[in-house]
Design an enzyme around this catalytic site. Structure first.
Site, PDB file in Angstrom:
ATOM      1  N   ARG A 188       0.809  -1.228   0.000  1.00 18.28           N
ATOM      2  CA  ARG A 188       0.000   0.000   0.000  1.00 18.28           C
ATOM      3  C   ARG A 188       0.839   1.274   0.000  1.00 18.28           C
ATOM      4  O   ARG A 188       0.309   2.371  -0.040  1.00 18.28           O
ATOM      5  CB  ARG A 188      -1.004  -0.046   1.172  1.00 18.28           C
ATOM      6  CG  ARG A 188      -2.184  -0.943   0.800  1.00 18.28           C
ATOM      7  CD  ARG A 188      -2.996  -1.499   1.938  1.00 18.28           C
ATOM      8  NE  ARG A 188      -4.048  -2.371   1.401  1.00 18.28           N
ATOM      9  CZ  ARG A 188      -3.832  -3.625   0.957  1.00 18.28           C
ATOM     10  NH1 ARG A 188      -2.648  -4.161   1.023  1.00 18.28           N
ATOM     11  NH2 ARG A 188      -4.832  -4.330   0.430  1.00 18.28           N
ATOM     12  N   HIS A 355      -1.431  -7.851 -14.265  1.00 19.69           N
ATOM     13  CA  HIS A 355      -2.820  -8.233 -13.996  1.00 19.69           C
ATOM     14  C   HIS A 355      -3.403  -8.940 -15.220  1.00 19.69           C
ATOM     15  O   HIS A 355      -3.354  -8.420 -16.331  1.00 19.69           O
ATOM     16  CB  HIS A 355      -3.656  -7.007 -13.624  1.00 19.69           C
ATOM     17  CG  HIS A 355      -4.996  -7.396 -13.079  1.00 19.69           C
ATOM     18  ND1 HIS A 355      -5.202  -7.652 -11.740  1.00 19.69           N
ATOM     19  CD2 HIS A 355      -6.180  -7.634 -13.688  1.00 19.69           C
ATOM     20  CE1 HIS A 355      -6.465  -8.014 -11.557  1.00 19.69           C
ATOM     21  NE2 HIS A 355      -7.075  -8.014 -12.731  1.00 19.69           N
ATOM     22  N   ALA A 356      -3.960 -10.121 -15.004  1.00 18.41           N
ATOM     23  CA  ALA A 356      -4.389 -10.966 -16.130  1.00 18.41           C
ATOM     24  C   ALA A 356      -5.429 -10.269 -17.007  1.00 18.41           C
ATOM     25  O   ALA A 356      -6.329  -9.600 -16.506  1.00 18.41           O
ATOM     26  CB  ALA A 356      -4.971 -12.263 -15.589  1.00 18.41           C
ATOM     27  N   HIS A 385     -10.791 -18.323 -16.657  1.00 14.73           N
ATOM     28  CA  HIS A 385     -11.492 -17.026 -16.680  1.00 14.73           C
ATOM     29  C   HIS A 385     -11.095 -16.227 -17.933  1.00 14.73           C
ATOM     30  O   HIS A 385     -11.947 -15.740 -18.672  1.00 14.73           O
ATOM     31  CB  HIS A 385     -11.145 -16.239 -15.406  1.00 14.73           C
ATOM     32  CG  HIS A 385     -11.696 -14.847 -15.377  1.00 14.73           C
ATOM     33  ND1 HIS A 385     -12.853 -14.517 -14.711  1.00 14.73           N
ATOM     34  CD2 HIS A 385     -11.255 -13.691 -15.951  1.00 14.73           C
ATOM     35  CE1 HIS A 385     -13.101 -13.221 -14.875  1.00 14.73           C
ATOM     36  NE2 HIS A 385     -12.136 -12.686 -15.616  1.00 14.73           N
ATOM     37  N   GLU A 386      -9.801 -16.139 -18.157  1.00 11.96           N
ATOM     38  CA  GLU A 386      -9.316 -15.345 -19.306  1.00 11.96           C
ATOM     39  C   GLU A 386      -9.753 -15.966 -20.629  1.00 11.96           C
ATOM     40  O   GLU A 386     -10.194 -15.266 -21.541  1.00 11.96           O
ATOM     41  CB  GLU A 386      -7.792 -15.215 -19.257  1.00 11.96           C
ATOM     42  CG  GLU A 386      -7.272 -14.424 -18.057  1.00 11.96           C
ATOM     43  CD  GLU A 386      -7.951 -13.088 -17.885  1.00 11.96           C
ATOM     44  OE1 GLU A 386      -8.323 -12.446 -18.886  1.00 11.96           O
ATOM     45  OE2 GLU A 386      -8.155 -12.659 -16.736  1.00 11.96           O
ATOM     46  N   HIS A 389     -13.129 -15.069 -21.764  1.00 16.21           N
ATOM     47  CA  HIS A 389     -13.212 -13.810 -22.518  1.00 16.21           C
ATOM     48  C   HIS A 389     -12.890 -14.056 -23.988  1.00 16.21           C
ATOM     49  O   HIS A 389     -13.581 -13.587 -24.886  1.00 16.21           O
ATOM     50  CB  HIS A 389     -12.195 -12.799 -21.971  1.00 16.21           C
ATOM     51  CG  HIS A 389     -12.543 -12.225 -20.632  1.00 16.21           C
ATOM     52  ND1 HIS A 389     -13.764 -11.683 -20.339  1.00 16.21           N
ATOM     53  CD2 HIS A 389     -11.800 -12.073 -19.504  1.00 16.21           C
ATOM     54  CE1 HIS A 389     -13.762 -11.228 -19.086  1.00 16.21           C
ATOM     55  NE2 HIS A 389     -12.574 -11.462 -18.558  1.00 16.21           N
ATOM     56  N   GLU A 413     -17.445 -11.447 -17.723  1.00 20.30           N
ATOM     57  CA  GLU A 413     -16.634 -11.939 -16.601  1.00 20.30           C
ATOM     58  C   GLU A 413     -17.080 -13.311 -16.108  1.00 20.30           C
ATOM     59  O   GLU A 413     -16.345 -13.958 -15.355  1.00 20.30           O
ATOM     60  CB  GLU A 413     -16.681 -10.930 -15.437  1.00 20.30           C
ATOM     61  CG  GLU A 413     -16.138  -9.552 -15.756  1.00 20.30           C
ATOM     62  CD  GLU A 413     -14.689  -9.572 -16.238  1.00 20.30           C
ATOM     63  OE1 GLU A 413     -13.967 -10.540 -15.945  1.00 20.30           O
ATOM     64  OE2 GLU A 413     -14.289  -8.626 -16.945  1.00 20.30           O
ATOM     65  N   HIS A 513      -8.031  -2.292 -10.266  1.00 23.13           N
ATOM     66  CA  HIS A 513      -9.128  -1.719 -11.054  1.00 23.13           C
ATOM     67  C   HIS A 513      -9.396  -0.255 -10.736  1.00 23.13           C
ATOM     68  O   HIS A 513     -10.102   0.411 -11.484  1.00 23.13           O
ATOM     69  CB  HIS A 513     -10.391  -2.553 -10.852  1.00 23.13           C
ATOM     70  CG  HIS A 513     -10.195  -3.996 -11.238  1.00 23.13           C
ATOM     71  ND1 HIS A 513      -9.374  -4.847 -10.520  1.00 23.13           N
ATOM     72  CD2 HIS A 513     -10.667  -4.719 -12.267  1.00 23.13           C
ATOM     73  CE1 HIS A 513      -9.375  -6.042 -11.087  1.00 23.13           C
ATOM     74  NE2 HIS A 513     -10.149  -6.003 -12.154  1.00 23.13           N
ATOM     75  N   TYR A 523     -17.923  -7.872 -11.748  1.00 23.40           N
ATOM     76  CA  TYR A 523     -17.456  -9.094 -11.083  1.00 23.40           C
ATOM     77  C   TYR A 523     -18.482  -9.581 -10.056  1.00 23.40           C
ATOM     78  O   TYR A 523     -18.632 -10.777  -9.838  1.00 23.40           O
ATOM     79  CB  TYR A 523     -16.094  -8.875 -10.413  1.00 23.40           C
ATOM     80  CG  TYR A 523     -15.030  -8.428 -11.394  1.00 23.40           C
ATOM     81  CD1 TYR A 523     -14.530  -9.292 -12.360  1.00 23.40           C
ATOM     82  CD2 TYR A 523     -14.541  -7.120 -11.382  1.00 23.40           C
ATOM     83  CE1 TYR A 523     -13.566  -8.884 -13.268  1.00 23.40           C
ATOM     84  CE2 TYR A 523     -13.582  -6.703 -12.283  1.00 23.40           C
ATOM     85  CZ  TYR A 523     -13.094  -7.579 -13.229  1.00 23.40           C
ATOM     86  OH  TYR A 523     -12.140  -7.169 -14.125  1.00 23.40           O
TER      87      TYR A 523
HETATM   88  O1  X8Z Z   1      -9.577  -8.698 -12.771  1.00 18.78           O
HETATM   89  C1  X8Z Z   1      -9.988  -9.840 -12.822  1.00 18.78           C
HETATM   90  C2  X8Z Z   1      -9.586 -10.748 -13.978  1.00 18.78           C
HETATM   91  C3  X8Z Z   1      -9.392  -9.989 -15.243  1.00 18.78           C
HETATM   92  S1  X8Z Z   1     -10.863  -9.365 -15.897  1.00 18.78           S
HETATM   93  C4  X8Z Z   1      -8.305 -11.457 -13.643  1.00 18.78           C
HETATM   94  N1  X8Z Z   1     -10.740 -10.337 -11.800  1.00 18.78           N
HETATM   95  C5  X8Z Z   1     -11.119  -9.529 -10.645  1.00 18.78           C
HETATM   96  C6  X8Z Z   1      -9.922  -9.203  -9.784  1.00 18.78           C
HETATM   97  O2  X8Z Z   1      -8.862  -9.807  -9.960  1.00 18.78           O
HETATM   98  O3  X8Z Z   1     -10.058  -8.352  -8.900  1.00 18.78           O
HETATM   99  C7  X8Z Z   1     -11.323 -11.671 -11.740  1.00 18.78           C
HETATM  100  C8  X8Z Z   1     -12.002 -11.753 -10.403  1.00 18.78           C
HETATM  101  C9  X8Z Z   1     -12.121 -10.354  -9.896  1.00 18.78           C
HETATM  102 ZN    ZN Z   2     -12.093 -10.894 -16.599  1.00 19.92          ZN
END
Ligand code: X8Z
Ligand code: ZN
Length: 614
Positions: A188, A355-356, A385-386, A389, A413, A513, A523
């Site tokens: 942080r 970040h994926a 998950h990916e 998409h 998602e 995010h 999500y």
């Molecule tokens: O950001 C994501 C994905 C990419 S759309 C990995 N997710 C959120 C996060 O990581 O905060 C998936 C679950 C929630």
């Molecule tokens: Zn996603």
């Protein structure tokens, strides 16, 4: 109009898609003026306008997404500048398109044209004011925030420099209160410098949203759900209230087990849980502390991370495994270029956005993922998950450019997660990752692990945008950014900062995010939807077992039903798409409650006599 070249979490999602180079942008401006000077517009004008904008959007997408891809794969000042220029141009084009679309508000047009015009008006994630200097500033801020997050590291008191990936791995496995606390605080430290930028970004994007007729950016985001914007938060509340009793039961049990582990002085039994003890940097999903709360006598006896290691799974083999699930349902394999162009491993020699994310660069076949894969069960699920998409992107690519998107962003998602719900013991045995299927007496263990991932996430999925909506509306002022964040964390999740936060802390910025400006309600929705989709697909697959034991692996009928919904893109309302698969036009949390019903019963029993609540 969201031709999503990628689906993740980057600030200028839409705007990069409709990247506009100078010429096209100028042409569009001329069109807008010519159109608006006409006295009476007709449906024919709408047709002409939409055809022209659609073509431009399709043309402009590729260049912008390439700039963004390169930036995110090689973060330098130069690539940040190029990405920010591209974003600026595409945002400017998007704003012009939106304004031109608004001229048709009182024109009688077909339902299909109205839907496309509405997408043009609504779907800009971060609209810029109509002022070149301000739009340049906004784009630059976006790139700067992204870079701060992407480059973020923490050097421990012992002098070890750690990436977020390193810290994620330690947070998942360490059970040392002080070590966890140090990393939690350390990560942080990246975000205080974001605060000023975030304030200015909010100001500028709000100005952009107001220019397009919205009260503020939050109102614009809430307008994307085929229902009056004011209804959307109520819909979220309705769904949350369905799930909350189960969350409360889980929270109560987990807090009591953590109290046993760390001592009730550290985990007081009448207060929110300290946020660093839940196995995840943001306490957003708790699957990593399964071992601390595993039910006696009902542990299934395997751990996917260990099984992956045992069977020699590297990053590529993990992705191939996930692809294989989709092809088993009847989806075509990913193209060769996917394997050549994707990023699967964190490079040692440069900064990347780890970040994926999943990308569709050309709406044809240039699909990619970008992910710093760790060889864990958690990342195995994230790969599904990916790919969800990517397979969605490919399923809707024949749609008009305006409809090359999911039914709503929660659907995008939810797809890969729906597939990952089919990673059951039976499936793992079928692909050779485990040798024996645990009997039904072990279901509570499996459900517990899943609940820690999914049920624990739900209030987090809700609170992130609750915070942002208040920030965007001005209800939360900059001096209260951090305290408002923690107030919501405590209210919804029952999770608290483990130490008093300093006055300059900007803890929301330490969650990807927020600096990436990606809406987060998607999500929350996805966590409700994926259980609904799973329930429907299992029914189609003729499943007769408990829903948590169902895997749709290899089932072509389920695959076809899924594809039928995906192929609709956003051409119909999400309610209609939802009906295609589930038979209902309403989202409904009973699927998730049904799934976890045996666990809830078990939790209630264990919680007897405990003081629950926070
Ligand atoms: O950001 C994501 C994905 C990419 S759309 C990995 N997710 C959120 C996060 O990581 O905060 C998936 C679950 C929630
Ligand atoms: Zn996603």
């Amino acid at each position: 109009m969201k031709k999503q070249f990628k689906y993740t979490a980057i600030a200028l999602l839409l705007s990069t898609t409709i990247y506009g180079c100078g010429q096209e942008a100028k042409k569009e401006q001329t069109t807008t003026q010519a159109t608006s000077s006409q006295q009476t517009l007709t449906a024919q004008d709408a047709k002409t306008f939409l055809t022209k904008v659609g073509k431009e959007m399709a043309q402009l997408g590729v260049e912008g997404s390439r700039a963004e891809w390169i930036y995110q794969n090689f973060i330098t000042d130069d690539t940040a500048a190029l990405s920010s220029d591209a974003n600026q141009k595409s945002t400017e084009a998007a704003v012009r398109f939106a304004m031109a679309a608004a001229k048709f508000d009182n024109v009688e047009v077909t339902a299909d044209q109205r839907r496309k015009l509405n997408f043009l008006k609504q779907s800009i994630v971060i609209p810029a004011p109509l002022d070149e200097k301000k739009s340049a500033e906004l784009a630059k801020i976006g790139a700067e925030l992204g870079s701060i997050y992407g480059k973020g590291t923490y050097t421990t008191k012992a002098g070890k420099k750690l990436s977020l990936g390193d810290m994620t791995a330690i947070m998942a496995t360490s059970r040392d209160y002080d070590e966890l606390l140090e990393l939690w605080q350390g990560w942080r430290e990246i975000s205080p410098p974001m605060k000023k930028l975030y304030m200015r970004q909010t100001e500028l994007a709000n100005e952009g949203a107001r220019g397009l007729g919205y009260e503020d950016l939050g109102a614009m985001w809430r307008s994307n759900y085929d229902m009056p914007a004011a209804e959307f938060p109520k819909e979220l509340d309705r769904l949350w209230n369905q799930v909350k009793p189960l969350y409360d039961d889980l929270h109560c049990y987990v807090r009591s087990e953590l109290g046993k582990k760390y001592g009730e002085d550290k985990v007081p039994q009448d207060k929110p849980i300290p946020a660093h003890l839940l196995g995840n940097m943001w306490a957003q999903s708790w699957g990593n502390i399964y071992d601390l709360v595993a039910p006696e006598n009902a542990d299934p006896g395997y751990d996917v991370t260990k099984q992956l290691e045992k069977h020699g799974y590297d990053e590529i083999k993990m992705v191939k495994g996930a692809e294989n699930f989709f092809t088993s349902l009847g989806f075509a394999p990913l193209p060769e270029t996917f394997w050549q162009r994707s990023l699967f491993k964190k490079p040692a020699d440069r900064d990347v956005i780890c970040h994926a994310s999943a990308w569709d660069l050309d709406s044809k076949d240039d699909l990619r993922i970008k992910m710093c894969i760790q060889k864990t069960g958690e990342d195995f699920a994230t790969i599904h998950h990916e790919l969800g998409h990517n397979f969605y992107q490919r399923a809707y690519k024949e749609q008009s450019v305006f409809y090359q998107n999911s039914a709503n962003d929660g659907f995008h998602e939810a797809i890969g997660d729906t597939i990952a719900l089919s990673i059951t013991p039976k499936y793992l045995k079928e692909i050779g990752l485990i040798d024996t299927i645990p009997d039904e007496s072990k279901d509570i263990g499996l459900l517990m692990k899943m609940a820690l991932e999914k049920i624990a996430f739900i209030p987090f999925g809700l609170m992130v945008d609750q915070w942002r909506w208040k920030v965007f509306s001005g209800e939360v002022k900059p001096e209260n950014y951090n305290t408002a964040w923690w107030k919501l964390r405590e209210k919804y999740q029952g999770v608290a900062a483990p130490v008093a936060r300093s006055a300059d802390a900007f803890d929301p910025g330490a969650k990807y995010h927020v600096p990436a400006n990606t809406p987060y309600s998607r999500y929350f929705l996805a966590h409700i939807l994926q259980f609904e989709f799973h329930r429907s697909l299992c029914k189609i697959a003729g499943n007769t077992e408990a829903i948590n034991r169902c895997s749709i692996y290899n089932n072509k009928a389920a695959g076809k039903a899924l594809n039928d919904m995906l192929a609709m893109g956003s051409s119909k309302t999400w309610q209609q798409a939802h009906k295609v698969l589930t038979g209902s036009e309403q989202m409904d949390a009973t699927a998730i409650l049904d799934y976890f019903a045996p666990l809830q019963k078990w939790l209630k029993d264990k919680n007897q006599g405990k003081q629950c609540g926070f």
